[in-house]
Scaffold this active site. Structure first.
Site: not given
Length: 322
Positions: A124-126, A148, A152
């Protein structure tokens, strides 16, 4: 060809399963999903799961080594969508995120190593944190700002380590915010659409000026499909996937209210969440130039069709909300 898709009853996973079965008539998919709150068999309606079907569903946890070893038999590729994904939930209960997102990925990597299968990690770009100096690039430092995002990032780097250490064919994709049908109602667009349909308030964190790059889920699925087609991608490569549709929460809210004919008074500003990222955006130049992928779906058209989907499918979401 036979592949294992984990988390294939969730939002992006189920859309990926449908797309791949439709696009590749010789493909078989084993779909492994724990069916937690976000996993939903309704997302797989019509696919079938019998002996004659090219889609086989197994209910199980990626943290369970025995189930994973059973599911991976005969599979050439594992595509890992299985994860705890909601930032708010990770703030109040980080343990589940670390267990599923990190340890579960480890179980899958070990199974791939033993089964001689390739591994696609859906990241994810998170993991980049704030895109402070322009859209994030694959080479940028990882600065996750929530449990979160950190879980990831850990899974992302663990997957890379299996390529570097064991030579396991691994590729990692980092996508921006997805939208489309079958998305669990705690996410922004389905939550706001469903609340608006019921005349409920739309809770906007802080100023609502936080921006995200929004991509239609089928474009994301096709990007993953394209990555899987190239052997060179499985050398520990990372590919950002984005559509270049940067919009703020306030802008998204306005679109939803306008389409549904609801008053702006439904918008309610609430206290900002801890560690809230101001801007998520990625530079997807690498996948566009190296693999020739680009998004096909215009935001204006597909956000409208997405909102209409939630309007027309109360049978689907009414079971999921309290």
């Amino acid at each position: 060809m036979k592949i294992l898709v984990t988390g294939g009853a969730g939002f992006i996973g189920s859309n990926f399963v449908r797309h791949m079965l439709s696009a590749h008539r010789d493909l078989e998919i084993v779909n492994l999903d724990k069916l937690t709150y976000a996993g939903n068999l309704d997302n797989l309606e019509g696919l079938g799961a019998g002996e004659e079907s090219r889609h086989k569903f197994i209910r199980g946890d990626i943290c369970d080594k025995k189930i994973v070893e059973q599911a991976i038999k005969g599979c050439e590729v594992v595509v890992n969508f299985a994860a705890e994904t909601h930032v708010d939930r990770s703030i109040s209960n980080a343990e589940d995120f670390v267990k599923t997102d990190v340890y579960g990925t480890l179980v899958l990597l070990e199974a791939c190593r033993k089964a001689d299968a390739k591994f696609v990690q859906i990241s994810t770009d998170e993991v980049y944190g704030n895109a402070e100096n322009g859209p994030s690039k694959e080479t940028d430092e990882l600065k996750p700002r929530s449990p979160y995002a950190a879980s990831k990032a850990g899974a992302d780097r663990l997957a890379f380590s299996y390529w570097a250490t064991h030579g396991l064919p691994v590729v990692i994709t980092r996508c921006t915010n997805n939208y489309g049908p079958n998305q669990y109602p705690e996410k922004l667009i389905p939550l706001f659409a469903i609340n608006a349909l019921q005349g409920k308030e739309l809770p906007v964190y802080g100023t609502g000026k936080n921006t995200r790059d929004w991509i239609y889920v089928l474009d994301h699925c096709k990007a993953i499909e394209r990555v899987m087609q190239e052997e060179k991608c499985f050398r520990g490569e990372v590919y950002n996937i984005g559509a270049g549709n940067e919009l703020s929460v306030l802008e998204i809210t306005s679109v939803i209210l306008k389409q549904l004919g609801k008053p702006a008074s439904l918008l309610k500003h609430v206290q900002d969440r801890p560690g809230h990222v101001v801007r998520h955006a990625v530079d997807s130049g690498k996948i566009r130039s190296e693999l020739g992928w680009k998004p096909e779906h215009l935001f204006e058209q597909n956000i409208a069709s997405t909102i209409e989907w939630y309007k027309s499918n109360k049978w689907w979401w009414s079971k999921l909300i309290r």
